[in-house]
Motif scaffolding. Structure first.
Motif, short mmCIF file in Angstrom:
data_model
loop_
_atom_site.label_atom_id
_atom_site.label_comp_id
_atom_site.label_asym_id
_atom_site.label_seq_id
_atom_site.Cartn_x
_atom_site.Cartn_y
_atom_site.Cartn_z
N UNK A 140 65.72 12.27 19.17
CA UNK A 140 65.06 11.11 19.72
C UNK A 140 64.47 10.23 18.60
N UNK A 141 64.39 8.94 18.85
CA UNK A 141 63.69 8.03 17.93
C UNK A 141 62.24 7.96 18.39
N UNK A 142 61.34 8.45 17.54
CA UNK A 142 59.92 8.54 17.89
C UNK A 142 59.11 7.70 16.91
N UNK A 143 58.56 6.57 17.34
CA UNK A 143 57.72 5.78 16.43
C UNK A 143 56.54 6.62 15.94
N UNK A 144 56.12 6.38 14.70
CA UNK A 144 54.96 7.09 14.18
C UNK A 144 53.74 6.75 15.02
N UNK A 145 53.09 7.75 15.56
CA UNK A 145 51.96 7.53 16.45
C UNK A 145 50.66 7.99 15.83
N UNK A 146 49.59 7.23 16.09
CA UNK A 146 48.26 7.61 15.64
C UNK A 146 47.33 7.77 16.84
N UNK A 147 47.91 7.90 18.02
CA UNK A 147 47.13 8.07 19.25
C UNK A 147 47.32 9.49 19.77
#
Length: 361
Positions: A297-304
């Motif tokens: 999967x393409x997973x954007x870098x998350x900070x939440x």
């Protein structure tokens, strides 16, 4: 039959869609079902919070403190700001609506990224103002150059959701400061930091630091996410005196219950336990994101405390597969799904469901 005349601005305004409640697994198991659709904290209240709320409940035949005085003083000390710069409300979304009320009306414009927090277009239209939605960039984050270009003489307020809901992506300090330098001083910029406690990237600025010498910047925070008080509905803004005072004028009288006020104070005083829980969720966030990426999967870098998968036309199918497995996620039709980081067991179910779904693509 003649009916009362209602405001034309309400035509076409969508109803806010909450996350679906926990699903019942349909795979033949009798295990628990989990809700990963509302970005809630899966842990119970912090130490001392239930006791504070229970003590306040003994007096709920009385009105709460209208000014939220004790909580405002606690917040002022916690963030080293004047108490007059604090305004409380029914969750950060309640305060966000007040911010639009005090700045924007018919003919005015409110700018925000899209997709971002789904309440923005609703509360903008309720005020009669016009929403200006600026598409996210290719990395699923705010396109600040495009947002700056969208400013007109009618712009009254700009939301910057950081981290962004539902993508989890962030705006870093240098980019934010360049953007703020382009915003006219009479336009209010609201840094919506509902997920601030989950940020580990040192390049993401604390909005309170940004606000201090910028009278046109306000910061939104909430007790609903990291602090685990979602059911008590309490949030706050930190803003310079003219904005904060306007927020206090537009607050619903007695809108924040005494239970919520006392629970929030107790939560602030339990910071060591909070940091421990946040660290655990951040660790789980990394595990979930890494596992999804390993699946392809393409997973954007998350900070939440959530991850985002852009699925397009497969969004509903994926959400349905997860629900049948025993977890609910938050679908945005035709776009993607937001998946809250929850208990380890819930995350494991989600990862198995995602892996199985991936095999079918």
């Amino acid at each position: 039959m003649t009916t009362p005349k209602l405001r034309a601005e309400l035509d076409g305004i969508p109803t806010y869609k909450p996350g679906r409640p926990p699903a019942t697994a349909e795979d033949g198991t009798s295990g628990p079902a989990y809700k990963l659709s509302s970005n809630e904290n899966p842990y119970p209240p912090l130490p001392g919070v239930l006791e504070a709320a229970a003590a306040a409940a003994a007096s709920f035949n009385r009105y709460p403190d209208l000014s939220c005085g004790a909580l405002s003083a606690e917040l002022a000390t916690r963030f080293d700001v004047p108490v007059g710069h604090i305004a409380t409300g029914t969750g950060s979304v309640g305060v966000a609506q007040q911010l639009i009320q005090v700045t924007s009306g018919p003919g005015d414009e409110v700018i925000y990224a899209w997709r971002s927090f789904e309440a923005y277009p609703i509360i903008t239209r309720i005020s009669g103002a016009r929403p200006v939605q600026v598409p996210l960039d290719a990395g699923e984050t705010h396109d600040l150059d495009a947002m700056a270009a969208a400013i007109t003489e009618r712009t009254r307020l700009i939301f910057v959701c950081n981290p962004n809901n539902p993508t989890g992506t962030v705006v870093r300090r240098a980019a934010l400061e360049r953007f703020l330098a382009q915003v006219p001083p009479d336009v209010l910029v609201v840094l919506d930091e509902a997920y601030r406690e989950f940020i580990t990237d040192p390049e993401v600025p604390d909005g309170v630091d940004i606000y201090r010498d910028r009278p046109n910047v306000a910061v939104l925070r909430t007790f609903s996410k990291a602090y685990g008080l979602a059911g008590l509905r309490i949030g706050f803004a930190i803003a310079h005196e003219p904005v904060a005072e306007a927020l206090r004028k537009t607050a619903v009288p007695f809108g924040v219950s005494q239970l919520a006020q006392d629970a929030a104070i107790a939560s602030l005083r339990a910071e060591p336990a909070l940091l421990e829980r946040v660290a655990g969720l951040v660790t789980e966030r990394a595990r979930v994101a890494r596992a999804l990426a390993d699946q392809g999967w393409t997973v954007p870098e998350t900070q939440a405390n959530f991850v985002w998968l852009r699925l397009g036309e497969r969004t509903a199918d994926f959400a349905g597969a997860c629900e049948r497995a025993g977890v609910t996620v938050r679908p945005f039709a035709g776009e993607g799904v937001r998946i809250t980081v929850g208990e380890t067991e819930a995350n494991d179910i989600l990862l198995r469901a995602a892996e199985e779904f991936r095999k079918e693509l």
